[in-house]
Design a protein around this motif. Structure first.
Motif, mmCIF file in Angstrom:
data_model
loop_
_atom_site.group_PDB
_atom_site.id
_atom_site.type_symbol
_atom_site.label_atom_id
_atom_site.label_comp_id
_atom_site.label_asym_id
_atom_site.label_seq_id
_atom_site.Cartn_x
_atom_site.Cartn_y
_atom_site.Cartn_z
ATOM 1 N N ASN A 196 2.943 2.707 4.749
ATOM 2 C CA ASN A 196 1.503 2.768 4.671
ATOM 3 C C ASN A 196 1.031 1.357 4.729
ATOM 4 O O ASN A 196 -0.222 1.299 4.327
ATOM 5 N N SER A 252 -11.315 6.497 4.506
ATOM 6 C CA SER A 252 -11.061 5.122 5.129
ATOM 7 C C SER A 252 -12.132 4.047 4.707
ATOM 8 O O SER A 252 -13.201 4.410 3.921
ATOM 9 N N TYR A 253 -11.950 2.879 5.265
ATOM 10 C CA TYR A 253 -13.157 1.778 5.282
ATOM 11 C C TYR A 253 -14.479 2.283 5.870
ATOM 12 O O TYR A 253 -15.458 1.741 5.555
ATOM 13 N N GLY A 273 -7.778 -1.920 6.290
ATOM 14 C CA GLY A 273 -8.974 -1.410 5.755
ATOM 15 C C GLY A 273 -9.365 -1.945 4.310
ATOM 16 O O GLY A 273 -10.529 -2.164 4.031
ATOM 17 N N LYS A 274 -8.254 -2.062 3.522
ATOM 18 C CA LYS A 274 -8.523 -2.449 2.107
ATOM 19 C C LYS A 274 -8.485 -3.942 2.086
ATOM 20 O O LYS A 274 -8.661 -4.631 0.984
ATOM 21 N N SER A 313 -0.754 1.769 -1.780
ATOM 22 C CA SER A 313 -1.748 2.934 -1.749
ATOM 23 C C SER A 313 -2.841 2.608 -2.876
ATOM 24 O O SER A 313 -3.794 3.196 -2.928
ATOM 25 N N SER A 324 -0.524 -0.104 7.114
ATOM 26 C CA SER A 324 -1.960 -0.091 7.950
ATOM 27 C C SER A 324 -2.906 -0.175 6.906
ATOM 28 O O SER A 324 -3.878 -0.656 7.361
ATOM 29 N N LEU A 325 -2.523 0.320 5.941
ATOM 30 C CA LEU A 325 -3.847 0.210 4.826
ATOM 31 C C LEU A 325 -4.245 -1.161 4.528
ATOM 32 O O LEU A 325 -5.397 -1.271 4.010
#
Lengths: 332, 332
Positions: free
Chosen positions: B260, A59-60, B266-267, B232, B262-263
């Motif tokens: 996905n 993750s980050y 963090g990204k 992703s 929720s990515l």
């Protein structure tokens, strides 16, 4: 000053964490090496993002290691220093919570003035949650005066500030959702124009009633049905600042995603995920604005304080269950 | 010039449209009133967005009426004019396709120079699909030189231009997905660095193989599993321009959404839906760039042309099934 207690991750949670995932460990108080300091923590922060770090996934931020102390935001008093720029007695903000005494390089600590604000405020309104609210609302979602803003987890540390900052920056209407009648009452006292308990019915219906003319900005702390409802309610050119998705942090199955995502085309919506660490460029205006509002009594912040390092796991579990009003802190 | 044929919406499709949803109707050739013109259509466009207008739901364009002609982009020659600014013999672009003769106010027509480009090009590379590709890639997704770009429905009118424009603007790597081996071959000929047939396996795996270092930009024409795979694969600070979600236009159930999502936090991803009509501000640079690339032979565009207004429904159904290479047009 003979022993130090810290919380280790004993095992990785599957789904909702339990007390058994944590272990209280007694160690010696550390001694600083060259360039290092030892801090006696006064307050430590528990935050939703920590749940993600308990899983062993990329993750980050790296995952927490097993059988090692957890970490996170903390503030305390320097009790030993081998670094010329930090003196014993200084109050410093740093990243090694979940322990009574923290040993760290002085470069990892930021001195704060405890006369300007209570130490705990540096972990809430003047700290990471405050900057998260400020940057997410004003930079990421680019809220403009007159707009209608919706924030979920609105009685939490970030959400309660989002709503108030929106009003202070001229939002036309501010709506919050929270998880109990008491929280909803608190939101009204904080100046939210409308608030609802998301247990009282489908979020989509509660939101439509609270925002009959639609939304311009949604500050998402929750994900799931809140995000789906917001996408339906957003007006043309609406923006979503995606800060967190606490509704699914403990999910063992992939979560249900918003099934109305194709609405983003016709409504030309923007959804942006963000991390506060990308927004240090607004820290100065954030501190100036927030310090001014606090001085003028125009901004309130709530803290839920749990006493004792041994109760930090319980505080974290309580946070995930929404038992906090405002910032959840542990007084070490 | 005694009779006019046009296509009416006979009934609203449920799921995939069928020929029976359309009706060929014979009428008189209209006569212009003051300020009006009559255009003999040469080409009309069929586009995925038209599927949405066949449902009776509120959207960014009003639904088609039952028992009335459909409409959409078309180009043709003026055969009668009661408007001083438009002469018989002019070639004009307008919004009343799905008929042989169109009666419209002259203000709704835009004169084009048929000597500069073939008439059909004004419905594809120099028209709405071209501007959609250009603005979506460069404005909405803000592609920068050196970045890796992925586009779905890449052999279609918009997608094939997205990939080529990306290369022309300095993308480091361009990847396309399409629905047949022939289309994949065509993408390679157009200069795509990698291309795959999405029938050949999970999109996520094909994409990972094609973009081992991740994506910076995803231009989404498809939604569904393509969007999930792209989320992703996207790198930190990646952007998604959401142009269409053709995978779900004929769905009778709400579609599976990216699980996905929720990515994006963090990204720090940005997902932006857009409509070409918001981007007229770049039309001038678009025309200059594209006309230049065409002149220099650096940009190719494909057209799939179906003859006869009576075959317009079949052309539209073929488009939804992906039977086109490049722009699907009806020669009226």
């Amino acid at each position: 000053m003979t022993s130090n207690r810290e919380i280790h991750l004993a095992s990785r949670p599957s789904g909702w964490p339990v007390e058994e995932n944590f272990r209280l460990v007694e160690t010696d108080v550390p001694t600083p090496g060259p360039g290092q300091i030892v801090v006696r923590n006064q307050y430590m922060s528990v935050d939703p993002y920590m749940r993600g770090r308990m899983d062993d996934v990329k993750s980050y931020v790296p995952p927490y290691a097993l059988d090692a102390p957890l970490d996170g935001g903390a503030i305390g008093e320097v009790v030993a220093s081998e670094a010329p720029e930090v003196a014993v007695g200084d109050t410093v903000l740093h990243g090694l919570g979940w322990r009574e005494y923290a040993l760290l390089d002085a470069t990892g600590a930021r001195k704060v003035d405890p006369a300007l604000a209570p130490a705990s405020a540096y972990l809430s309104v003047l700290g990471m949650p405050g900057l998260t609210a400020y940057a997410g609302l004003l930079e990421v979602a680019a809220m403009k005066p007159g707009e209608t803003v919706f924030v979920s987890a609105a009685a939490g540390s970030v959400g309660s500030l989002v709503g108030q900052i929106a009003k202070l920056k001229g939002a036309g209407r501010v709506i919050g959702s929270a998880g109990s009648a008491a929280k909803v009452e608190r939101l009204r006292a904080l100046g939210f124009d409308a608030a609802f308990d998301y247990h009282d019915g489908p979020v989509r219906e509660s939101l439509r009633a609270a925002a009959p003319d639609g939304l311009d900005v949604y500050f998402d702390n929750v994900g799931g049905d809140h995000l789906e409802a917001a996408i339906s309610a957003l007006n043309v050119h609406g923006r979503v600042a995606i800060c967190g998705m606490i509704a699914q942090y403990n999910a063992t199955e992939p979560p249900a995603a918003p099934r109305n995502l194709s609405l983003v085309i016709g409504k030309r919506l923007t959804l942006r995920g963000f991390l506060v660490r990308d927004h240090n460029n607004v820290r100065e205006t954030f501190v100036r604005d927030v310090a001014g509002w606090l001085r003028e009594g125009r901004l309130s912040y709530d803290e839920t304080v749990v006493d004792g390092i041994e109760n930090a796991p319980a505080a974290f579990l309580g946070l995930l269950r929404g038992e906090n009003l405002g910032k959840m802190l542990v007084r070490v």
